[in-house]
Scaffold this active site. Structure first.
Site, mmCIF file in Angstrom:
data_model
loop_
_atom_site.group_PDB
_atom_site.id
_atom_site.type_symbol
_atom_site.label_atom_id
_atom_site.label_comp_id
_atom_site.label_asym_id
_atom_site.label_seq_id
_atom_site.Cartn_x
_atom_site.Cartn_y
_atom_site.Cartn_z
ATOM 1 N N GLY A 178 8.732 3.366 -3.555
ATOM 2 C CA GLY A 178 8.555 2.692 -4.888
ATOM 3 C C GLY A 178 9.606 3.655 -5.533
ATOM 4 O O GLY A 178 9.605 4.716 -5.919
ATOM 5 N N ASN A 223 -2.135 2.326 -3.201
ATOM 6 C CA ASN A 223 -1.323 1.498 -2.711
ATOM 7 C C ASN A 223 -1.717 0.168 -2.084
ATOM 8 O O ASN A 223 -2.635 0.583 -1.098
ATOM 9 C CB ASN A 223 -0.606 2.471 -1.383
ATOM 10 C CG ASN A 223 0.454 1.900 -0.522
ATOM 11 O OD1 ASN A 223 0.807 2.421 0.504
ATOM 12 N ND2 ASN A 223 1.128 0.830 -0.928
ATOM 13 N N GLY A 224 -1.339 -0.884 -2.215
ATOM 14 C CA GLY A 224 -1.932 -2.133 -1.496
ATOM 15 C C GLY A 224 -1.994 -3.171 -2.650
ATOM 16 O O GLY A 224 -1.415 -2.991 -3.783
#
Ligand code: SF4
Length: 540
Positions: free
Chosen positions: A104, A181-182
């Protein structure tokens, strides 16, 4: 989405790791799940049964790759680091985030708990080094525990600092921060429901619903609230929570996204998306946080407890972590990433050799190990025939196709001496839109390649990811638009072959069923859920 069991039990295990003992205490919590009738909503807010059937709000085809013609890869949307029990927790998080920068690049943040038990946050847009470029920013985060996050932007949020995590919130029992995260596939359903009950949202991120669910849970101990909240989520989530005295690490029951646990020599516990972050800060890898597990570290006595979420689902780890996302020096889902990639290349050579070729070259950097495997298996010379230049930053807005073509050469340059007059096998990890591949083939031909044979060390990408990876819409996926021969013609190579899904499964053997391969097979382990119709209320 089916209805969860009305009443089930959770086994809670306490592991007093500070004393190094194996003392477990079992306790039962009861949970009563409420069903969520669900519906689909497209990103624009329009209901679109066909497209909506597979696309939740955070799938972001609009933003994909438009600014970077030299990179045709899906983008991981987030990376996590957490450190508890070290006086330099925030600085260690900063270093860990640097190592996870590939997960990211558009925003980063750290929340730390100070000696006074207060949580403080520093977040910003840009690379980790930019966000924390001013040393005063890290210095403002002293204390023994911290969590950090790097992210790519999602829809409508490209330049929004509000959406940069970790999110920090206060509720009636104190402060809590979360990093995620996801991608939640029932986000809109949950948000509609929470808003109908009066919740006010500050961001457009799915992660914020988790904080609301914790705050509104009727369970009392925070562990029970976290479990209660997580059991209402559907989709992919690896999470880190931080409070005044505890850190929680959670992985969704399918285990889509990775999350590992390690320990520094001074006993500090570290969580990270990939082991490469542990290596950098001298933490020894201990184990994965298991799918459906909640690990709790109490910073007051450094005890470590583990609970499991009630829903038990088949494991579905993201196979693309091995194919492309993770760094090759990481261990992800208990496999060394570079070994997986080498095996993909070997299998590809067995399945689709290039008998007339003279030399094998990788598309740097992610095609390196697959190309090495291909070269070894086929007995061909392995050479670095393309150089990736890392300093060009984001592509500028390119006014014409001719200028765009020149800009590609800024990032990828051929080594003429390796290529001239040769029949070249060029190996890439994956093929998504095909835009970069056609440019690479042109570069190689312009540099004098006699033949160009493209080999892709994964199956054709035919589906968008629903679980936290920024992928193009299905209409933009080249393998969804045309057959193999059509793709070959479009790219302009002499031959083209992909690793087959069967061969990929063969590499994983008995474990094959433990992996999500939906972007290759369209077998989605969990589909977006359908929000109830929103009742429009008129203001009094
Ligand atoms: S759909 Fe593809 S990218 Fe998304 S989790 Fe599954 S394997 Fe990974």
């Amino acid at each position: 989405m089916g209805t969860a069991a009305a009443a089930t039990t959770r086994l809670l295990l306490h592991h007093h790791a500070a004393a190094g003992s194996e003392r477990y205490r079992a306790q039962q919590l009861r949970y009563s799940a409420s069903p969520f009738p669900l519906s689909l909503r497209s990103r624009s807010g329009r209901r679109d049964a066909a497209a909506g059937a597979l696309l939740p709000d955070r799938v972001t085809p609009f933003s994909y790759g438009t600014d970077d013609d030299a990179d045709d890869h899906p983008r991981e949307e987030c990376g996590l680091v957490g450190v508890v029990g070290d006086p330099d927790a925030a600085s260690l998080c900063y270093l860990g985030l640097q190592k996870l920068q590939h997960r990211g690049e558009e925003g980063a943040g750290i929340v730390a708990v100070g000696g006074d038990g207060k949580l403080k946050s520093v977040t910003g847009l840009g690379l980790v080094a930019d966000v924390f470029g001013d040393p005063a920013r890290l210095a403002s985060l002293p204390g023994p525990a911290a969590i950090g996050h790097v992210r790519y932007s999602t829809a409508g949020a490209a330049a929004s600092l509000r959406n940069v995590q970790p999110f920090l919130a206060g509720y009636r029992f104190g402060q809590v921060a979360v990093a995620h995260n996801g991608n939640l596939v029932n986000y809109q359903a949950l948000r509609n429901k929470l808003e109908a009950r009066g919740s006010i949202f500050n961001t457009s991120s799915d992660t914020e619903v988790i904080l609301h669910l914790i705050a509104t849970s009727l369970s009392r101990p925070l562990l029970a609230r976290v479990c209660d909240a997580c059991e209402r989520l559907a989709g992919a989530y690896s999470l880190l929570f931080l409070t005044a005295d505890k850190m929680f690490a959670v992985r969704d029951p399918h285990g889509f996204r990775p999350l590992v646990m390690g320990r520094r020599r001074n006993g500090a516990v570290v969580f990270a998306s990939e082991t490469c972050a542990l290596d950098l800060i001298d933490a020894t890898y201990e184990r994965e946080v298991q799918p459906g597990e909640v690990v709790v570290v109490d910073r007051r006595d450094m005890s470590v407890a583990s609970a499991c979420l009630v829903p038990h689902r088949p494991r579905r780890a993201c196979v693309f972590e091995h194919i492309y996302f993770a760094l090759p020096n990481s261990v992800v889902f208990s496999h060394a990433v570079h070994e997986r990639r080498t095996a993909f290349g070997r299998a590809l050579a067995e399945e689709s050799p290039a008998p007339t070729a003279d030399v094998v070259i990788p598309v740097p950097d992610s095609g390196f190990y697959a190309a090495l495997g291909f070269a070894r298996a086929s007995g061909l010379e392995f050479q670095q025939g393309l150089i990736r230049w890392h300093y060009s930053g984001r592509s500028f807005i390119q006014p014409t196709q001719a200028i765009r073509d020149l800009a590609v050469k800024l990032k990828l340059a051929p080594v003429r001496g390796v290529i001239r007059g040769k029949s070249v096998v060029v190996v890439d990890d994956s093929l998504v839109r095909g835009t970069t591949s056609s440019k690479i083939v042109r570069l190689l031909r312009d540099a004098g390649a006699r033949e160009v044979h493209m080999r892709i060390a994964s199956p054709p990408v035919v589906g968008s990811c629903l679980y936290g990876i920024d992928t193009p819409s299905e209409g933009e996926l080249i393998s969804n638009r045309m057959d193999l021969e059509g793709v070959r013609r479009e790219i302009g190579c002499d031959s083209l072959a992909f690793l087959s899904l069967d061969k990929l499964h063969g590499i994983y053997g008995d474990e094959a069923g433990d992996y999500c391969d939906a972007c290759f097979s369209k077998n989605y382990p969990v589909l977006p859920t359908v929000p109830e119709p929103v009742v429009e209320l008129e203001e009094a």
